[in-house]
Design an enzyme around this catalytic site. Structure first.
Site, PDB file in Angstrom:
ATOM      1  N   ASP A 532       4.016 -10.731   3.829  1.00  0.00           N
ATOM      2  CA  ASP A 532       4.112  -9.381   3.268  1.00  0.00           C
ATOM      3  C   ASP A 532       3.459  -8.437   4.273  1.00  0.00           C
ATOM      4  OD1 ASP A 532       3.674  -7.017   1.889  1.00  0.00           O
ATOM      5  OD2 ASP A 532       3.214  -8.017  -0.022  1.00  0.00           O
ATOM      6  N   HIS A 533       4.270  -7.613   4.869  1.00  0.00           N
ATOM      7  CA  HIS A 533       3.763  -6.797   5.976  1.00  0.00           C
ATOM      8  C   HIS A 533       2.796  -5.706   5.512  1.00  0.00           C
ATOM      9  CE1 HIS A 533       3.426  -5.716  10.020  1.00  0.00           C
ATOM     10  NE2 HIS A 533       4.681  -5.486  10.364  1.00  0.00           N
ATOM     11  N   ARG A 534       2.689  -5.529   4.200  1.00  0.00           N
ATOM     12  CA  ARG A 534       1.688  -4.564   3.732  1.00  0.00           C
ATOM     13  C   ARG A 534       0.293  -5.169   3.828  1.00  0.00           C
ATOM     14  NH1 ARG A 534       3.756  -3.856  -2.197  1.00  0.00           N
ATOM     15  NH2 ARG A 534       3.618  -6.092  -1.883  1.00  0.00           N
TER      16      ARG A 534
END
Ligand code: COA
Length: 560
Positions: A532-534
């Site tokens: 999850d790139h967040r």
């Protein structure tokens, strides 16, 4: 207090109508005129209102029952004041009368409309143009248009619904008196209609002087006029004046079909009050009719989505996928989804729409690891445990999660917080005949390879036997999905949200690896880390797979 029977009112000539919704339950308190049931004939749905205020003591009718005038559908304990209508034997008749009228309106409009809305035709060449008028609504006036079922350019058959109007108690469809092509629509939603009002223009194809059955052929008026008989051709100029909608009709792109709504007046009212778009709601009532429960369920799901979406973005608003009629391409068979499949589908979609995914690829040299693993075969046979690559992967991931704790988190976007986990539980994706299941191994960092081998084998077996308890599928911080026993070189797994990363493992294969002087045959294990790139940045993802390749490349480091 007095008991009063609730009877089906005059149905305007209709023999029997079907109950499509029962809106009250025994014990409910209702006001006078509150809807008790919804009845539906071919062309109208009508509410049966309570004859008085009171408490429902009995409901003897159920959805699907066919009823006729005078049938008793329940009893009512008339409350206080209303009760002194002891003489009220007649009252229900009176109260129900509007219902009878509504039904009658619908029925008679059904019967009478075609006749009444056929004015003298204006013939012109191969086709003639008619202005369709609002038929007799049986005394009802100023009935609002709630839906326009056709668009300019549409080809409709005789009796196809053109417009839906709704009085206080009934929804009525005004059917087309002709087969033809819709020209200019002269009303819009919200307009109030009374008998004789202009509804729309329609072009009707003529064939040998008779009304054409198939109006679809009216596209080309030149061609049509060739076919027409002489007297009709003489009227051609009149057509040009009186059919301004014809050219428009031939170029108009009709909107996508499939937005026809089946719902009773109370449901429509509820939907309007709640701001729910009925064309987006799937009806669960008879003939896919939308009932109140459907509206409530829809609104609830929209609110839930909006709440989640407010913080993490559900992708709500993304148009759904419209399915074609597959049977037009060949034979098909439909089968209900298992609960597990439906749940997996929902979870996958939720994750896919919520999580900005990136996948990092790497190869681990597991030549030594495999030599060690194979050397454990005899020991494993003694213990009755099979040592596969999975326990090594579990151990390596646990070590990487401890070293890079930004992977061992969940995001709480609502509170704008990162939840750091102080435990290391890892889920393993298991392929079972009934679908994908993900049992969880707890405290992987505290367990040895044999223990992990035994536990993963046991959980995988339980998953295949449908024996997993809910607790055994909860609490994971991270997931491993291994397709290595099957094949493939790489894939992009979907993060099992609210976890923030998942490791996909593909099949190990011998590859030539340059050692600085020459190529060496090495057993390379492909790793695909989706994250999850967040929560995780790309550099950390590369660090994570780097660390995994080191740990798996030299399993002694797992002991450090
Ligand atoms: N490369 C090469 N061979 C591999 C391997 C890999 N990455 N991983 C496993 N193998 C081998 C094993 O060593 C074993 O071979 P062997 O019998 O010669 O020793 C064989 O493949 C079968 O292993 P398996 O029984 O699958 O055990 P496992 O511990 O590796 O995997 C599960 C256990 C539960 C993960 C596995 O059975 C499974 O269900 N995988 C599918 C998961 C899935 O569907 N994911 C998709 C999610 S989208």
């Amino acid at each position: 207090m007095s008991e009063q029977e609730i009877k089906v009112p005059d149905l305007g000539g209709a023999d029997e109508v079907e109950i499509i919704e029962v809106t009250v339950s025994e014990g409910d308190t209702v006001g006078e005129e509150d809807p008790i049931l919804t009845l539906e004939s071919d062309k109208a749905s009508v509410e049966l209102p309570s004859p008085a205020a009171g408490k429902i003591t009995k409901i003897t009718a159920k959805v699907g029952d066919k009823v006729k005038e005078g049938d008793v559908v329940g009893t009512l304990e008339v409350s206080g004041d209303a009760g002194d209508s002891g003489s009220s034997d007649d009252e229900p008749e009176e109260n129900q009368e509007p219902e009878g009228e509504s039904q009658e309106a619908a029925e008679s409009s059904d019967d009478g409309k075609a006749e009444e809305s056929k004015p003298a035709p204006k013939k012109s060449g191969g086709s003639r143009t008619e202005t369709v008028k609002v038929p007799n609504l049986d005394g009802f006036e100023d009935v609002p248009v709630i839906e326009i079922n056709v668009s300019e350019g549409d080809t409709v058959g005789e009796e196809d619904p053109l417009v839906t109007v709704e009085s206080d108690k009934a929804t009525m469809e005004i059917p087309s008196p002709y087969a033809g092509k819709v020209g200019k629509i002269l009303v819009k939603e919200g307009d109030k209609l009374s008998e004789g009002n202009d509804l729309l223009e329609m072009t009707i194809e003529e064939e040998g002087g008779d009304e054409a059955e198939d109006a679809g052929s009216s596209e080309d008026s030149g061609k049509a006029s060739e076919k027409t008989s002489e007297p009709e051709q003489k009227k051609a100029p009149e057509k040009q004046e009186s059919a301004p909608s014809q050219p428009q009709g031939s170029t108009y792109e009709p909107p996508a079909p499939g937005t026809k709504v089946h719902a009773g007046p109370a449901v429509r009212k509820l939907a309007r009050e709640l701001g729910a778009d009925l064309t987006r709601i799937k009806g669960s009532g008879p003939k896919n009719r939308i009932i109140k429960d459907d509206v409530h369920a829809y609104v609830k799901s929209q609110l839930q989505q909006a709440q989640q979406g407010g913080s993490v973005g559900t992708g709500s608003g993304i148009p759904g996928v419209k399915l074609p009629d597959f049977s037009q391409f060949g034979e098909v068979e439909r089968e209900g989804m298992s609960r597990m499949m439906a749940a997996t589908a929902t979870n996958m979609q939720r994750s896919w729409l919520n999580v900005p995914h990136v996948t990092q690829f790497d190869d681990a040299d597991i030549t030594e690891m495999e030599a060690f693993r194979k050397a454990q075969k005899t020991a494993g046979e003694k213990k009755g445990i099979k040592m596969t690559p999975l326990p090594f992967l579990l151990k390596a991931c646990a070590a990487a999660l401890a070293e890079l704790p930004q992977f061992n988190v969940s995001l709480d976007m609502e509170r704008k917080e990162v939840v750091h986990k102080k435990y290391i539980h890892i889920g393993i994706a298991v392929d079972t005949p009934h679908g994908l299941m993900v049992p969880v191994i707890r405290d992987v960092d505290q367990k040895g390879l044999w223990e992990l081998a035994a536990e993963s084998a046991e959980l995988a077996q339980k998953a295949r036997d449908k024996q997993l308890k809910p607790a055994e599928m909860q609490g994971a911080c991270f997931t491993i999905t291994s397709l290595g026993g099957i094949g493939g070189t790489a894939f992009t797994p979907i993060v099992n949200t609210p976890e923030v990363a998942i490791l996909g493992v593909s099949k190990a294969s011998m590859k030539p690896v340059w050692d600085g002087q020459e190529f060496q045959p090495r057993l390379m294990l492909p790793l695909s880390l989706s994250y999850d790139h967040r929560a995780v940045n790309g550099a950390d993802a590369a660090r994570f797979t780097n660390l995994l390749t080191q740990l798996l490349g030299d399993i002694r480091t797992l002991l450090l």
